[in-house]
Design a protein around this motif. Structure first.
Motif, PDB file in Angstrom:
ATOM      1  N   GLU A   7       0.827  -1.208   0.000  1.00  0.00           N
ATOM      2  CA  GLU A   7       0.000   0.000   0.000  1.00  0.00           C
ATOM      3  C   GLU A   7       0.862   1.258   0.000  1.00  0.00           C
ATOM      4  OE1 GLU A   7      -3.255   2.098   2.964  1.00  0.00           O
ATOM      5  OE2 GLU A   7      -3.118  -0.098   2.907  1.00  0.00           O
ATOM      6  N   VAL A  64       2.390   1.803  -3.527  1.00  0.00           N
ATOM      7  CA  VAL A  64       1.380   2.268  -4.482  1.00  0.00           C
ATOM      8  C   VAL A  64       1.026   3.729  -4.211  1.00  0.00           C
ATOM      9  CG1 VAL A  64      -0.986   1.941  -5.319  1.00  0.00           C
ATOM     10  CG2 VAL A  64       0.465  -0.046  -4.865  1.00  0.00           C
ATOM     11  N   VAL A 104       1.486   6.647  -7.009  1.00  0.00           N
ATOM     12  CA  VAL A 104       0.280   7.352  -7.466  1.00  0.00           C
ATOM     13  C   VAL A 104       0.402   8.853  -7.200  1.00  0.00           C
ATOM     14  CG1 VAL A 104      -2.193   7.662  -7.022  1.00  0.00           C
ATOM     15  CG2 VAL A 104      -1.271   5.370  -7.344  1.00  0.00           C
ATOM     16  N   LEU A 151      -6.318   4.500 -12.454  1.00  0.00           N
ATOM     17  CA  LEU A 151      -5.462   3.360 -12.135  1.00  0.00           C
ATOM     18  C   LEU A 151      -6.168   2.068 -12.538  1.00  0.00           C
ATOM     19  CD1 LEU A 151      -2.855   2.330 -10.732  1.00  0.00           C
ATOM     20  CD2 LEU A 151      -4.157   2.250  -8.595  1.00  0.00           C
ATOM     21  N   VAL A 164      -6.355  -1.912 -12.389  1.00  0.00           N
ATOM     22  CA  VAL A 164      -5.892  -2.932 -11.447  1.00  0.00           C
ATOM     23  C   VAL A 164      -6.268  -4.325 -11.961  1.00  0.00           C
ATOM     24  CG1 VAL A 164      -6.058  -1.354  -9.489  1.00  0.00           C
ATOM     25  CG2 VAL A 164      -7.985  -2.881 -10.012  1.00  0.00           C
ATOM     26  N   GLN A 180      -4.874  -6.302  -5.827  1.00  0.00           N
ATOM     27  CA  GLN A 180      -4.563  -4.976  -6.361  1.00  0.00           C
ATOM     28  C   GLN A 180      -5.740  -4.017  -6.156  1.00  0.00           C
ATOM     29  OE1 GLN A 180      -4.079  -7.830  -8.452  1.00  0.00           O
ATOM     30  NE2 GLN A 180      -1.946  -7.973  -7.783  1.00  0.00           N
ATOM     31  N   TYR A 181      -6.953  -4.515  -6.352  1.00  0.00           N
ATOM     32  CA  TYR A 181      -8.130  -3.658  -6.134  1.00  0.00           C
ATOM     33  C   TYR A 181      -8.217  -3.200  -4.681  1.00  0.00           C
ATOM     34  CZ  TYR A 181     -12.934  -2.357  -5.145  1.00  0.00           C
ATOM     35  OH  TYR A 181     -14.041  -1.696  -4.676  1.00  0.00           O
ATOM     36  N   ALA A 218      -5.613  -0.630  -3.946  1.00  0.00           N
ATOM     37  CA  ALA A 218      -5.932   0.625  -4.642  1.00  0.00           C
ATOM     38  C   ALA A 218      -7.064   1.376  -3.943  1.00  0.00           C
ATOM     39  CB  ALA A 218      -6.308   0.338  -6.088  1.00  0.00           C
ATOM     40  N   GLN A 236      -6.824   5.076  -2.567  1.00  0.00           N
ATOM     41  CA  GLN A 236      -7.704   6.126  -3.089  1.00  0.00           C
ATOM     42  C   GLN A 236      -8.246   7.017  -1.965  1.00  0.00           C
ATOM     43  OE1 GLN A 236     -11.131   4.782  -5.353  1.00  0.00           O
ATOM     44  NE2 GLN A 236     -11.129   6.663  -6.568  1.00  0.00           N
ATOM     45  N   LEU A 272      -6.053  10.428  -7.226  1.00  0.00           N
ATOM     46  CA  LEU A 272      -6.667   9.238  -7.806  1.00  0.00           C
ATOM     47  C   LEU A 272      -8.186   9.397  -7.903  1.00  0.00           C
ATOM     48  CD1 LEU A 272      -6.193   6.465  -8.966  1.00  0.00           C
ATOM     49  CD2 LEU A 272      -6.227   5.510  -6.655  1.00  0.00           C
ATOM     50  N   ILE A 291     -10.762   3.869 -10.316  1.00  0.00           N
ATOM     51  CA  ILE A 291     -10.087   2.576 -10.473  1.00  0.00           C
ATOM     52  C   ILE A 291     -10.834   1.777 -11.533  1.00  0.00           C
ATOM     53  CG2 ILE A 291      -9.518   0.406  -9.312  1.00  0.00           C
ATOM     54  CD1 ILE A 291      -9.508   2.063  -6.657  1.00  0.00           C
ATOM     55  N   SER A 326     -15.597   2.895  -8.793  1.00  0.00           N
ATOM     56  CA  SER A 326     -14.774   1.998  -9.600  1.00  0.00           C
ATOM     57  C   SER A 326     -15.615   1.330 -10.678  1.00  0.00           C
ATOM     58  CB  SER A 326     -14.133   0.925  -8.716  1.00  0.00           C
ATOM     59  OG  SER A 326     -13.324   1.509  -7.722  1.00  0.00           O
TER      60      SER A 326
END
Length: 604
Positions: A96, A99, A103, A111, A113, A118-119, A122, A126, A132, A135, A151
């Motif tokens: 985290e 990332v 970002v 982004l 993913v 990864q989600y 993210a 966020q 950001l 997603i 997202s």
């Protein structure tokens, strides 16, 4: 103004190859490999390009791709290139904090993913990042967080470009693109400090294509290339783009742990990898030899001996093998070597580039002896991968090959390798001071690697920043010792300790399966892994094997004491980078008590 080559590459190949297969990927639900034709690939790239414009992504804006290897990574990359958009890949295993840093540093608004991990990362990022905005999720099976209405899945994102509503704008951007446009920002793994965003322009990739076409002359439309390393790594990234330019079929391996299974299914003709892959192949063969007895064992050992004499003693040195030796080699090629290659899945092999770390001499010698075209190379993110590499019949064991066309190399102060040429980065993203530090006053990039050139071949000696100085004033190159010892089948990972210490010691992660087998074979009782590694018989085993392997080193370079660790080094504890390189400072901190204990009771 010349537009960028990558912005039209997939369209150009689709016009040439049409419905020929460009990509394959595993569908894990059906356990089958799905084909993607060049025409379909090109169409998806256009849809992505239109969808990005529809989102309001601007020219030369940075978009992030945080995913393991998936076809969607390539669709986004080449769709972005059509739009003059910059892609910023993130390692699928990134934390985290990593990332969040990338970002924020790159100002990423969108982004992409891959899967659930990864989600989830993210989403947490966020909540902390001002930049950001949205997603986009590749895997349709990802479960969104409760309350996440922002997202979107990749299929939803693609609907915005489905009928190519912005095709005129996409074409305008592509036509107005320039080789000096930014193509990628690749963040280095940060073994020696904060991660830096390496700027790679389209001109860097174009220069790399030109150079590699001149060197790797055999790669073509009949080749099947397996992607194993992450696309985030410049080695795999540049190699994959180059393979597409050559008309190869790319087979995308989603999960690195599946690579051995994948190789037997795909039967690739080419695959780039790091030395660890071939170390495991070598260790597997050695184990097979150790378990074999009688005529079969003699045949395997004789085959390797004949292969070494034929391919290395003669061919490597430009000599013609005697007819009897050549006949023996051909016999073993059809029997022992062909069985080995078929077992691994490379019986159709063309050539296999390898780079990223030092290759143990024994491993390189073995691979060439059995007739596998390992192409050893050297490169950096800052040089758009390849600086030098071997080629078929033109190699020297221990070297990293000849410098490729278009790259200039000189040896500077402290034997440092310095570079200049079209593939070399112009610097680090938003880091002017770091950029200035990375170049000499007359414009050469300082690699931080030491080496020398002999008979036209480049040899690496050590990483200058990694040199240790003992408290006795002796300099130690830890990588040289680690590379020598890690070939032992009982050693999985090793790190050398020596900086400001009286002597060299080591932390060793054993190959636990091998040690347990040894204990069973020698009837050594134990109550768990920690107990096993503390047994005097196991300590004696490692002492004997280390002493045998390190005989060539000076007395002050040899490992005097070592500690066997019950757990491997890990990314979770910050000990490994995303490219599995060791963070020595973190290891030194995490294992301080164990390290200090190895230096107790040492006379002044």
């Amino acid at each position: 103004m010349a537009n960028t080559y990558l912005s039209r590459l997939i369209r150009k190949q689709a016009q040439k190859y049409g419905d020929k297969v460009a990509l394959r990927y595993r569908d894990y639900k059906t356990e089958t490999w799905k084909p993607v034709t060049w025409n379909y690939f090109s169409d998806l790239v256009e849809v992505v390009a239109n969808a990005l414009v529809g989102l309001g992504v601007e020219e030369q804006e940075n978009v992030g791709v945080f995913s393991q290897n998936m076809p969607e990574c390539l669709y986004v990359d080449f769709g972005a290139f059509r739009d003059r958009v910059v892609t910023v890949p993130l390692y699928a295993t990134s934390s985290e904090a990593q990332v969040h840093y990338i970002v924020e540093d790159a100002g990423i608004r969108y982004l992409f993913v891959g899967e659930q991990y990864q989600y989830d990362v993210a989403c947490r990022v966020q909540a902390l990042c001002k930049s950001l905005k949205q997603i986009v999720i590749f895997d349709p099976d990802v479960k969104k967080s409760p309350g996440d209405t922002n997202s979107v899945y990749f299929s939803e994102f693609m609907k915005n470009g489905l009928y190519k509503p912005y095709r005129m704008e996409v074409d305008r951007r592509s036509d107005s693109s320039s080789p000096e446009d930014l193509a990628s920002i690749l963040y280095t793994s940060g073994t020696t400090g904060d991660s830096k965003g390496v700027i790679l322009r389209h001109s860097n990739y174009e220069a790399a294509f030109k150079a590699n076409h001149a060197r790797l002359t055999d790669l073509g439309e009949d080749d099947v290339v397996l992607n194993f390393l992450p696309f985030t790594h410049i080695f795999e990234r540049a190699w994959s783009y180059f393979s597409l330019d050559c008309g190869c079929t790319l087979c995308i391996n989603l999960r690195p742990q599946d690579v051995q299974k994948t190789m037997r299914e795909i039967r690739p003709t080419a695959m780039c990898s790091v030395p660890r892959f071939w170390e495991k192949v070598y260790a597997g063969v050695q184990e097979k030899i150790n378990e074999t007895h009688g005529p079969a064992k003699w045949m395997m050992l004789d085959a390797i001996r004949v292969g070494k004499e034929h391919n290395i003693d003669y061919l490597m040195n430009g000599k013609t093998p005697p007819s009897m030796l050549h006949w023996k080699y051909q016999l073993y090629e059809k029997t022992v070597f062909s069985l080995l290659k078929k077992t691994v899945g490379i019986e159709n092999g063309n050539f296999f580039p390898v780079a990223g770390a030092a290759i143990p001499y024994e491993v390189e010698e073995f691979v060439h002896s059995v007739g596998i075209n390992m192409i050893t190379g050297y490169g950096l993110t800052e040089s758009t991968a390849t600086v030098s590499c071997d080629w078929k019949g033109d190699f020297r064991l221990g070297s990293v090959g000849r410098v490729i066309p278009g790259v200039e190399l000189r040896i500077g102060e402290n034997s440092e390798i310095q570079l200049r040429g079209g593939t070399i980065t112009q610097g680090y993203y938003k880091k002017e001071a770091k950029t200035r530090e990375a170049f000499t006053e007359d414009g050469w990039f300082k690699t931080g690697d030491a080496g020398y050139v002999k008979d036209g071949f480049l040899y690496l000696t050590e990483r200058i920043k990694d040199l240790f100085k003992t408290s006795n004033g002796k300099y130690i190159a830890p990588q040289a010792i680690e590379t020598k010892l890690v070939v032992d089948r009982y050693i999985d990972q090793i790190t050398i300790i020596a900086d400001e210490r009286k002597f060299v010691s080591a932390l060793i992660v054993p190959d636990y399966a091998q040690v347990e087998k040894y204990a069973r074979d020698h009837r050594i009782p134990y109550a768990g892994r920690k107990d096993l590694l503390a047994r005097p018989e196991i300590t004696a085993l490692f002492r004997m094997r280390i002493d045998t392997l390190q005989q060539e080193f000076a007395h002050y370079e040899q490992v005097k004491r070592f500690t066997l660790l019950p757990e491997p080094f890990s990314m979770e504890r910050g000990e490994l980078t995303n490219t599995l390189k060791l963070k020595r400072s973190v290891v030194a901190q995490n294992y301080k008590e164990l390290i200090d204990k190895m230096y107790e009771d040492v006379p002044e």
